[in-house]
Design an enzyme around this catalytic site. Structure first.
Site, PDB file in Angstrom:
ATOM      1  N   ASN A  42     -13.849 -11.410 -12.693  1.00 45.82           N
ATOM      2  CA  ASN A  42     -13.762 -10.826 -14.233  1.00 45.82           C
ATOM      3  C   ASN A  42     -13.349 -11.826 -15.148  1.00 45.82           C
ATOM      4  O   ASN A  42     -12.915 -12.863 -14.801  1.00 45.82           O
ATOM      5  CB  ASN A  42     -12.882  -9.528 -13.816  1.00 45.82           C
ATOM      6  CG  ASN A  42     -13.224  -8.225 -15.041  1.00 45.82           C
ATOM      7  OD1 ASN A  42     -13.781  -8.576 -15.940  1.00 45.82           O
ATOM      8  ND2 ASN A  42     -13.386  -7.122 -14.414  1.00 45.82           N
ATOM      9  N   HIS A  93       4.355 -30.058 -10.064  1.00 44.80           N
ATOM     10  CA  HIS A  93       5.153 -31.014 -10.417  1.00 44.80           C
ATOM     11  C   HIS A  93       6.217 -31.214 -10.122  1.00 44.80           C
ATOM     12  O   HIS A  93       6.898 -30.612  -9.466  1.00 44.80           O
ATOM     13  CB  HIS A  93       5.271 -30.650 -12.296  1.00 44.80           C
ATOM     14  CG  HIS A  93       3.588 -30.145 -12.717  1.00 44.80           C
ATOM     15  ND1 HIS A  93       3.107 -31.372 -13.253  1.00 44.80           N
ATOM     16  CD2 HIS A  93       3.180 -29.156 -12.824  1.00 44.80           C
ATOM     17  CE1 HIS A  93       1.998 -30.705 -13.681  1.00 44.80           C
ATOM     18  NE2 HIS A  93       2.075 -29.452 -13.609  1.00 44.80           N
ATOM     19  N   GLY A 148      -5.952  -7.612 -11.143  1.00 47.77           N
ATOM     20  CA  GLY A 148      -5.776  -8.231 -12.422  1.00 47.77           C
ATOM     21  C   GLY A 148      -4.386  -8.741 -12.573  1.00 47.77           C
ATOM     22  O   GLY A 148      -3.465  -8.424 -12.096  1.00 47.77           O
ATOM     23  N   THR A 161       3.353 -16.721  -3.530  1.00 55.01           N
ATOM     24  CA  THR A 161       3.805 -17.791  -3.267  1.00 55.01           C
ATOM     25  C   THR A 161       3.747 -18.479  -1.964  1.00 55.01           C
ATOM     26  O   THR A 161       4.000 -19.572  -1.619  1.00 55.01           O
ATOM     27  CB  THR A 161       5.396 -17.797  -3.815  1.00 55.01           C
ATOM     28  OG1 THR A 161       6.137 -16.862  -2.906  1.00 55.01           O
ATOM     29  CG2 THR A 161       5.540 -17.373  -5.191  1.00 55.01           C
ATOM     30  N   ARG A 205       4.784  -9.609  -1.407  1.00 53.98           N
ATOM     31  CA  ARG A 205       5.414  -9.341  -0.016  1.00 53.98           C
ATOM     32  C   ARG A 205       4.288  -8.213   0.394  1.00 53.98           C
ATOM     33  O   ARG A 205       3.616  -7.183  -0.227  1.00 53.98           O
ATOM     34  CB  ARG A 205       6.769  -8.669   0.046  1.00 53.98           C
ATOM     35  CG  ARG A 205       6.688  -7.266  -0.714  1.00 53.98           C
ATOM     36  CD  ARG A 205       8.158  -6.954  -0.985  1.00 53.98           C
ATOM     37  NE  ARG A 205       8.388  -5.613  -1.292  1.00 53.98           N
ATOM     38  CZ  ARG A 205       8.205  -5.142  -2.385  1.00 53.98           C
ATOM     39  NH1 ARG A 205       7.551  -6.063  -3.246  1.00 53.98           N
ATOM     40  NH2 ARG A 205       8.019  -3.856  -2.892  1.00 53.98           N
TER      41      ARG A 205
END
Length: 191
Positions: free
Chosen positions: A90, A120, A147, A170, A185
């Site tokens: 989308n 970084h 979304g 993550t 999670r």
């Protein structure tokens, strides 16, 4: 601290997932090419399906049949993105492909999804000197990212998994689960 004196080009360092400098002329040219193609893609009209497909084939490393990405769409280089067949993204997909981004078949991406491969340095000196690296992202077949989902560097999401809107992924997610939250999670199996 990286010094870049090993004889390899910055592109070779980037492709190896090692620290590199993005202002290298070869990388700048590849970036500018990608920006020109995404600018053209984002300027297409809703009825220009063939032109959109042609631009995506020129921009991306690979794209499967019947895959659609609604503009606006943003990349770093484009060439390191491989998208399977029958996928839908989308509005507002950001896919920063400093490392490979691999998306399987039948994947659904909600609006404003971000696939972020760059990393970084935590140390101020190398960060100030503009060193960076990246880790690949892999998304399995039949995944749905709601979304605003953000997928961080180095993450793999297993097939048939659903990630709820606004989640920040993550760590790797297994196949066939529902994951929510920040950090994302697993809340239950989808079997």
């Amino acid at each position: 601290m990286p010094d870049g004196s090993d004889g390899r080009t910055m592109r070779e360092r980037m492709d190896a997932g090692e620290m590199y400098l993005a202002d290298d002329p070869e990388l700048v040219e590849a970036y500018l090419r990608a920006q020109e193609l995404t600018e053209a893609y984002n300027a297409t009209g809703v009825r220009e399906r063939e032109r959109r497909t042609s631009l995506l084939r020129e921009l991306l490393g690979a794209i499967g049949e019947d895959t659609a990405i609604r503009p606006p769409f943003h990349v770093d280089y484009g060439t390191q993105i491989r998208i399977g067949a029958r996928c839908f993204a989308n509005f507002g997909l950001v896919a920063l492909d400093v490392a490979a981004i691999t998306i399987g078949d039948d994947v659904q991406l909600g609006p404003n999804v971000q696939l972020l491969t760059p990393i970084h340095p935590l140390e101020a000196g190398p960060r100030r000197d503009k060193w960076e690296a990246a880790k690949p992202i892999t998304i399995g077949d039949n995944v749905w990212l709601g979304g605003g989902v953000i997928v961080c560097p180095g993450v793999t999401i297993g097939a048939d998994t659903v990630v709820g809107a606004g989640a920040v992924v993550t760590k790797d997610l297994p196949a066939g689960v529902l994951a929510l939250g920040n950090p994302a999670r697993v809340v239950r199996s989808l079997d």
